[in-house]
Enzyme design. Structure first.
Site, PDB file in Angstrom:
ATOM      1  N   LYS A 164      -3.852 -11.915  -7.112  1.00  0.00           N
ATOM      2  CA  LYS A 164      -2.643 -11.094  -6.967  1.00  0.00           C
ATOM      3  C   LYS A 164      -1.893 -10.942  -8.286  1.00  0.00           C
ATOM      4  CE  LYS A 164      -1.795 -11.478  -2.019  1.00  0.00           C
ATOM      5  NZ  LYS A 164      -0.826 -11.789  -0.947  1.00  0.00           N
TER       6      LYS A 164
ATOM      7  N   LYS B  81      -3.637  -5.367   2.719  1.00  0.00           N
ATOM      8  CA  LYS B  81      -2.466  -4.505   2.675  1.00  0.00           C
ATOM      9  C   LYS B  81      -2.160  -4.081   1.255  1.00  0.00           C
ATOM     10  CE  LYS B  81      -0.223  -7.552   5.280  1.00  0.00           C
ATOM     11  NZ  LYS B  81       0.668  -8.217   6.238  1.00  0.00           N
TER      12      LYS B  81
ATOM     13  N   LYS C  87     -12.211  -7.766   0.728  1.00  0.00           N
ATOM     14  CA  LYS C  87     -11.525  -7.887   2.011  1.00  0.00           C
ATOM     15  C   LYS C  87     -10.558  -6.729   2.205  1.00  0.00           C
ATOM     16  CE  LYS C  87      -7.132 -10.360   1.636  1.00  0.00           C
ATOM     17  NZ  LYS C  87      -6.169 -10.487   2.696  1.00  0.00           N
TER      18      LYS C  87
HETATM   19  P1  ATP Z   1      -1.803  -9.265   1.401  1.00  0.00           P
HETATM   20  O1  ATP Z   1      -3.015  -8.612   0.827  1.00  0.00           O
HETATM   21  O2  ATP Z   1      -0.500  -8.609   1.017  1.00  0.00           O
HETATM   22  O3  ATP Z   1      -1.797 -10.754   1.259  1.00  0.00           O
HETATM   23  P2  ATP Z   1      -2.942  -9.462   3.965  1.00  0.00           P
HETATM   24  O4  ATP Z   1      -3.611  -8.246   4.446  1.00  0.00           O
HETATM   25  O5  ATP Z   1      -3.764 -10.571   3.411  1.00  0.00           O
HETATM   26  O6  ATP Z   1      -1.862  -8.975   2.934  1.00  0.00           O
HETATM   27  P3  ATP Z   1      -1.315 -11.443   5.275  1.00  0.00           P
HETATM   28  O7  ATP Z   1      -0.027 -11.238   5.973  1.00  0.00           O
HETATM   29  O8  ATP Z   1      -1.318 -12.130   3.950  1.00  0.00           O
HETATM   30  O9  ATP Z   1      -2.009 -10.014   5.130  1.00  0.00           O
HETATM   31  O10 ATP Z   1      -2.310 -12.225   6.232  1.00  0.00           O
HETATM   32  C1  ATP Z   1      -2.152 -12.327   7.640  1.00  0.00           C
HETATM   33  C2  ATP Z   1      -3.412 -12.919   8.236  1.00  0.00           C
HETATM   34  O11 ATP Z   1      -4.467 -11.968   8.196  1.00  0.00           O
HETATM   35  C3  ATP Z   1      -3.943 -14.158   7.503  1.00  0.00           C
HETATM   36  O12 ATP Z   1      -4.355 -15.107   8.466  1.00  0.00           O
HETATM   37  C4  ATP Z   1      -5.127 -13.650   6.734  1.00  0.00           C
HETATM   38  O13 ATP Z   1      -6.087 -14.654   6.527  1.00  0.00           O
HETATM   39  C5  ATP Z   1      -5.644 -12.583   7.677  1.00  0.00           C
HETATM   40  N1  ATP Z   1      -6.406 -11.546   6.988  1.00  0.00           N
HETATM   41  C6  ATP Z   1      -5.947 -10.744   6.010  1.00  0.00           C
HETATM   42  N2  ATP Z   1      -6.895  -9.893   5.605  1.00  0.00           N
HETATM   43  C7  ATP Z   1      -8.001 -10.153   6.355  1.00  0.00           C
HETATM   44  C8  ATP Z   1      -9.314  -9.600   6.426  1.00  0.00           C
HETATM   45  N3  ATP Z   1      -9.684  -8.584   5.648  1.00  0.00           N
HETATM   46  N4  ATP Z   1     -10.195 -10.116   7.325  1.00  0.00           N
HETATM   47  C9  ATP Z   1      -9.830 -11.140   8.133  1.00  0.00           C
HETATM   48  N5  ATP Z   1      -8.605 -11.709   8.123  1.00  0.00           N
HETATM   49  C10 ATP Z   1      -7.693 -11.228   7.250  1.00  0.00           C
HETATM   50 MG    MG Z   2      -2.762 -12.272   2.445  1.00  0.00          MG
END
Ligand code: ATP
Ligand code: MG
Length: 332
Positions: free
Chosen positions: A112, A198, A195
């Protein structure tokens, strides 16, 4: 009952498929057998560039989505991280027993901060995993359902709990990660070895649950696959196709091998069209439910007030025990 805890950041207007399949869907199932704590880490959302004008809305939207997918406020404690000041207080104590080198090994910070530029990244992004450890340890939980990307942070949390207990006396429960292998990582549709996130640079490979279904269907139809034509579940050699199979299977309830049989002799077109359809059927009623909850902010705030009261009673007991063990003079 054993305890389970997890959170999802209010860093976007919508959960994406990775959040849902990797994490939140498990939250719903775990409510039956666990005492569940589910929360919105709004303080964590400050670690990346954010807009003060949208943060509180996104926090309510996250709660609305949790309710809409089936998190039940009668069984689970739902709260906002910043409403529990004991979490940030515990963070300080934990940060004092975290090694600088240990914190420097966290790969999420590397990823990040590289995106933001190392000079732009704040110290909060660096200490993110310690705040996360406090989120968990304040509640003495047994299991933490997360996606694969959070495994390293969970390891740090366990190390900190064990270290605290052995240095100062046993106070903290050492939690276990709960990662469902098949859905541990949902991939970006345009870049199926990364992955779904967001905070990806482009949102072309990102499927948000609350987006217009037509827009998401189009993204699925233009998903990157490969130059072969055979539909086969082979994440190594066919990451794009395997990702679509995983998504369709999870949302539609048809096992992957049944889907693979169904697409024998057909091209990727059918797989994409059907996956888009299954997604549309899933998100259409969900969007309606979220809109209803968003029309009633007082109801959402009531759930959060009730959740905060319950959560604070647990977190304040942990904090008091932690302060006591480290020898801090209690105010009289
Ligand atoms: P950011 O990239 O801003 O960190 P994020 O998409 O990872 O956002 P989070 O709120 O950090 O979202 O994560 C929420 C949950 O979703 C966590 O348990 C994380 O492990 C899970 N998660 C996030 N992206 C994935 C993915 N691509 N596949 C499976 N689980 C995911
Ligand atoms: Mg995350």
């Amino acid at each position: 009952r054993p305890r389970v805890l997890s959170g999802i950041q209010p860093t976007s207007d919508s959960f994406h498929l990775g959040n849902y399949l990797g994490a939140v869907r498990q939250w719903v199932a775990l409510q039956d057998d666990f005492e569940a704590f589910y929360f919105i880490p709004d303080l964590h959302a400050l670690t990346v560039p954010f807009d003060p004008a949208t943060l509180s809305d996104r926090t309510r939207l996250s709660v609305a989505q949790l309710l809409a997918v089936g998190v039940d406020p009668a069984r689970s404690t739902i709260y906002v991280q910043s409403h529990i000041p004991e979490i940030t207080q515990l963070t300080w104590v934990l940060s004092c027993i975290t090694g600088f080198g240990e914190a420097s090994r966290m790969t999420q910070f590397k990823d990040k901060s590289a995106k933001q530029g190392v000079d732009a990244a704040g110290v909060g992004l660096f200490t993110y995993p310690i705040l996360m450890a406090a989120d968990i340890l304040a509640f003495q939980v047994d299991r933490v359902p997360v996606g694969e990307d959070q495994r390293q942070h969970l390891e740090l949390t366990r190390d900190l709990a064990q270290r605290f207990n052995s240095r100062f006396g046993k106070v903290l429960t050492v939690p276990e990660a709960y990662i469902v292998k098949e859905f541990a990582k949902i991939y970006d549709l345009q870049n199926p070895t990364a992955k779904m996130s967001k905070s990806a640079e482009s949102d072309r490979g990102l499927v948000n649950l609350l987006d217009e279904p037509k827009k998401s269907a189009k993204k699925i139809r233009s998903a990157v696959t490969d130059t072969d034509t055979e539909v086969r579940f082979d994440p190594e050699n066919k990451p794009g196709v395997s990702n679509l199979l995983t998504i369709q299977s999870a949302l539609g309830g048809t096992p992957v091998d049944v889907l693979v049989d169904k697409y024998q002799g057909k091209g990727y077109g059918d797989l994409k069209v059907d996956t888009a359809e299954v997604l549309t059927e899933f998100v259409t009623p969900l969007r309606g439910r979220v809109a209803e909850y968003m029309d009633d902010p007082a109801y959402l705030d009531g759930i959060l007030a009730q959740g905060a009261a319950r959560a604070r009673s647990v977190a304040s007991a942990t904090l008091a025990a932690v302060y006591d063990k480290v020898g801090i003079l209690a105010p009289r």
